[in-house]
Design a protein around this motif. Structure first.
Motif, short mmCIF file in Angstrom:
data_model
loop_
_atom_site.label_atom_id
_atom_site.label_comp_id
_atom_site.label_asym_id
_atom_site.label_seq_id
_atom_site.Cartn_x
_atom_site.Cartn_y
_atom_site.Cartn_z
N GLY A 312 12.39 32.59 -8.65
CA GLY A 312 13.07 33.25 -9.77
C GLY A 312 14.35 32.52 -10.14
N GLU A 313 15.10 32.14 -9.11
CA GLU A 313 16.34 31.38 -9.35
C GLU A 313 16.05 30.06 -10.05
OE1 GLU A 313 19.59 30.53 -6.44
OE2 GLU A 313 18.49 31.97 -5.21
N VAL A 314 15.02 29.37 -9.53
CA VAL A 314 14.64 28.07 -10.11
C VAL A 314 14.25 28.26 -11.57
CG1 VAL A 314 13.00 26.15 -10.02
CG2 VAL A 314 13.87 27.15 -7.89
N GLU A 315 13.44 29.28 -11.83
CA GLU A 315 12.98 29.52 -13.19
C GLU A 315 14.16 29.76 -14.13
OE1 GLU A 315 10.00 32.54 -13.71
OE2 GLU A 315 9.75 31.99 -15.83
N GLU A 316 15.13 30.55 -13.67
CA GLU A 316 16.30 30.85 -14.48
C GLU A 316 17.02 29.55 -14.86
OE1 GLU A 316 17.11 33.38 -16.02
OE2 GLU A 316 19.03 32.56 -16.74
N LYS A 317 17.14 28.66 -13.89
CA LYS A 317 17.80 27.38 -14.16
C LYS A 317 17.01 26.54 -15.17
CE LYS A 317 20.17 26.97 -9.71
NZ LYS A 317 21.61 26.93 -10.09
N LEU A 318 15.68 26.54 -15.00
CA LEU A 318 14.85 25.76 -15.92
C LEU A 318 14.96 26.31 -17.34
CD1 LEU A 318 11.63 25.27 -13.74
CD2 LEU A 318 13.40 23.57 -14.28
N ARG A 319 14.99 27.63 -17.43
CA ARG A 319 15.10 28.25 -18.75
C ARG A 319 16.40 27.84 -19.41
NH1 ARG A 319 14.84 33.80 -17.77
NH2 ARG A 319 12.58 33.56 -17.52
#
Lengths: 483, 483
Positions: A312-319
């Motif tokens: 979830g953290e990674v996804e937030e950064k990618l977004r």
């Protein structure tokens, strides 16, 4: 054909067919009309980004997008005699509407000089309206008699970008050809496609042009592929179609034109040039998915939860980075299979993240081009990922240019030229007297096709002689096995 | 035809032709093939934004864009017998490639159910792959025998969005039709286009469908225009094309399908519905230019300089707002002429700025829809302009819906219905027993076409009788003069 040569061309051909299917880019060979295929969803997204790039580059230089009818009446198509002679053998004709025969046959456009010039005769009346630059991105049709190949030689070319410009005089049209060359360089550079620019010989210019400049690239099997052309059309179309303009001194004269085109071959080349045994390798600019996150399964519920939060953290950064990403969380597919699939599709960066990474707050970044893996801290992602994507683009471009340069050989005798083409394919460049006769003789002796000459006389031919007639060379001539 | 009725339809027709030409949207009537025209640069930009809106809405719901060949072999097109019967009279046929006759005739696609279903038989094998939703945005061709009209009834429909979906059972396809209706509502709502949704009667459904749901709108002359359709195709295509899927219980069955389409008519309606005597009035979402800044000339050099700086400030604000703007600083064109041109092109907001505004740090905002002008302080621009654009969108939508609602009349007798259609056009809605016989009789007596019935039985017909046979009404039926 020697075994070696056969292998080259067969292997590339087979690999290319395989990658188009495996990566779900273009479904070819099953549709029941020869030379026509289907852009699949993933391939369509690549195509769409290539098209957007082309649009952006053209729009920035004042090109205006339009859309002309597909059907051109026979009378229009026949107005410029050189033009129809060039295309006559490969035009598809519509002869019936419903059950009735049509009064006049309609051609599926093989290109649109005739229909566009016809309308320009209504639109353009004065030098004050010039220059005017139109373009459209459409399907064109050619009843090819040569062997068809997916995206390389199609009977329906589905991504034909044709630009058509109108000018007040010869010189301004000349400048427009130079602009077109610069625009195409930019487009190819963005895609990491290397090219050789040649002025086509008189006997191979566009039907209806004063001169033609072409971009060629070298495919993995050593054959060259024409990937873009620009034509100075002079007044060849404006005279029969009567596009007459008022000049500053109030006199009337026919306008001057250019046209220049790109096709599906741009997408074909992106895939062919950068790919490897595992499949496509896409430059980030056209990759529908730039980063795929593949979770490595956790062993217990606690681990799983922690991993999920971490992803979830990674996804937030990618977004927030604004990259095009996909989290591949399919439960019933093992990571190895996912790696395989995304590699075939050419996704530039894979992020592997499992319980160990969650625990150490790290990420494994695997780059598609070199297959290298690096472990980074999650806090570095915002900095490292954009750098990595840029580095992939740069390194693809470099690798491709190195390849191309290694495939262009300067030689001075017919024998050497024949040898190079026979053994290595690629492009040979020889000193040339400039005469058609010697060019045609070279084609025959070397068993290759002429690409043309550099736009400016190259330094290295100074003092050299034409290998056919022995006369002083005024330029060089390039030959290759052509697609 | 009574003079009144003739005037309506002629005036709208003339106005529509005029606006397409004056605003440089679509060049029609000069291209030498009937029913085909040219999207001009400005019109193309409107079209492009409509297409982007459609894409965004479809993509969000998991639709995948593809691109199929234009040409469909006669054998494929003939596989579903109802389908070919419906289209046979209006298919264009390619019979020759170069100078050779083709082995098999090729149709210019009138729609793509046949070619797409054919390929689905290779692609789709299991219920696990379903639902699958494809779409493409392409040209289709119909050899229309009715009078052609620009963007409304063309022989080359250049903006055909056709979606094709595959499902595991009847119910899921049914749900997909419902989803399509919701998606189309969203698209039309964004464009401010009002609509009436009807289930088409059995005798007017799509050739090959189980049932058809259609969106109609009322044009300014009171005639209705079909602007979107969705079809439940059942297994009508999957059976002849053998799209067989494995079901959860491992048995095999034919898949179920829907298809739904939009066309150039969406763009036509945006222009027709919102326009006025001065030309087009574009909803901001599709306006190529949302705000045009027209400078009012200064009298002396000092004023001119101050004005230029001031316009620079305005431009900076517009850029930061991210609106699509143009500064019309043409020196040789007077402001009045500029107003006229941008009004014809339907630019939603004009900002007038002259020496007085520069001095008082104000701006004059003129809205295209109501032609109202307001003076604001330049500091309010960031707040007021987005509000104004939103208000224009809302108010166009409201006005259009009010118009539509005023054109739908519920009546209970044939005589009333005939009167309404005769005097006011629009849509009449009558109680109906549901039988084809009575529907056809109504068409004849009222001299209008049936649009169909509401998706659900309307409350107001309870206790009412069919005006033809006197039987109890089970639903209502809508009739109109149709395009």
């Amino acid at each position: 054909m020697p075994a070696e040569r056969k292998r080259w061309s067969q292997e590339f051909s087979r690999w290319f067919d395989w990658v188009l299917e495996e990566a779900e880019i273009y479904d070819y060979g099953r549709y029941p009309v020869k030379g026509m295929g289907i852009w699949m969803p993933y391939g369509y997204q690549i195509r769409r980004r290539v098209v957007e790039l082309i649009r952006d580059v053209l729009d920035e230089k004042g090109h205006e997008e339009v859309l002309f009818p597909l059907l051109i009446p026979e009378t229009l198509l026949r107005k410029e005699s050189e033009h129809i002679r060039g295309f006559e053998g490969e035009v598809y004709w519509v002869t019936h509407g419903g059950t009735e025969p049509l009064d006049i046959k309609l051609a599926l456009r093989p290109t649109s000089e005739t229909s566009i010039t016809y309308m320009e005769s209504f639109w353009i009346k004065s030098y004050k309206q010039l220059p005017r630059k139109f373009y459209q991105i459409v399907s064109i049709f050619r009843y090819e008699t040569k062997a068809t190949r997916p995206l390389i030689r199609l009977r329906e070319v589905t991504t034909f970008k044709e630009a058509h410009t109108v000018h007040v005089d010869f010189e301004d049209a000349d400048r427009q050809v130079a602009e077109a060359i610069e625009l195409y360089k930019r487009i190819f550079d963005e895609l990491g496609i290397p090219y050789v620019i040649s002025r086509r010989p008189e006997w191979d210019k566009f039907a209806g042009a004063i001169y033609t400049v072409a971009f060629d690239t070298v495919m993995p099997d050593g054959r060259t592929l024409q990937i873009g052309t620009a034509h100075h059309l002079g007044q060849n179309f404006t005279i029969p179609f009567e596009v007459r303009i008022q000049l500053p001194d109030e006199s009337l004269d026919y306008a001057w034109q250019t046209s220049y085109g790109l096709s599906d071959r741009v997408v074909a080349t992106v895939i062919a040039i950068h790919g490897d045994d595992r499949g496509a390798v896409l430059p980030p600019i056209v990759a529908p998915i730039q980063v795929v996150v593949v979770p490595i399964p956790a062993r217990d519920e606690e681990q799983r939860k922690r991993l999920q939060d971490y992803i979830g953290e990674v996804e937030e950064k990618l977004r927030r980075l604004g990259v095009r990403y996909r989290i591949d969380d399919r439960e019933d597919v093992r990571p190895g299979r996912k790696f395989y699939e995304w590699e075939a599709r050419g996704v530039p960066v894979r992020i592997e993240v499992g319980p160990r990474e969650a625990e150490t707050r790290t990420l494994v970044l695997a780059r598609r081009d070199t297959l290298e893996k690096t472990t980074i801290s999650i806090d570095e992602l915002e900095k490292k990922l954009p750098e990595l994507l840029e580095d992939i683009a740069r390194s693809l471009r470099e690798r491709a240019w190195n390849w191309l340069q290694s495939k262009v050989k300067r030689v001075e005798t017919v024998e050497e030229a024949r040898c190079v083409i026979e053994e290595e394919r690629g492009i040979v460049e020889l000193p040339w007297c400039g005469r058609e006769e010697c060019g045609l003789r070279l084609e025959e002796s070397i068993d290759a096709g002429v690409l043309g000459s550099p736009l400016e006389r190259p330094e290295w031919v100074r003092g050299k002689q034409c290998p056919v007639c022995g006369q002083p060379a005024v330029t060089s001539i390039r030959l290759a096995k052509k697609y």
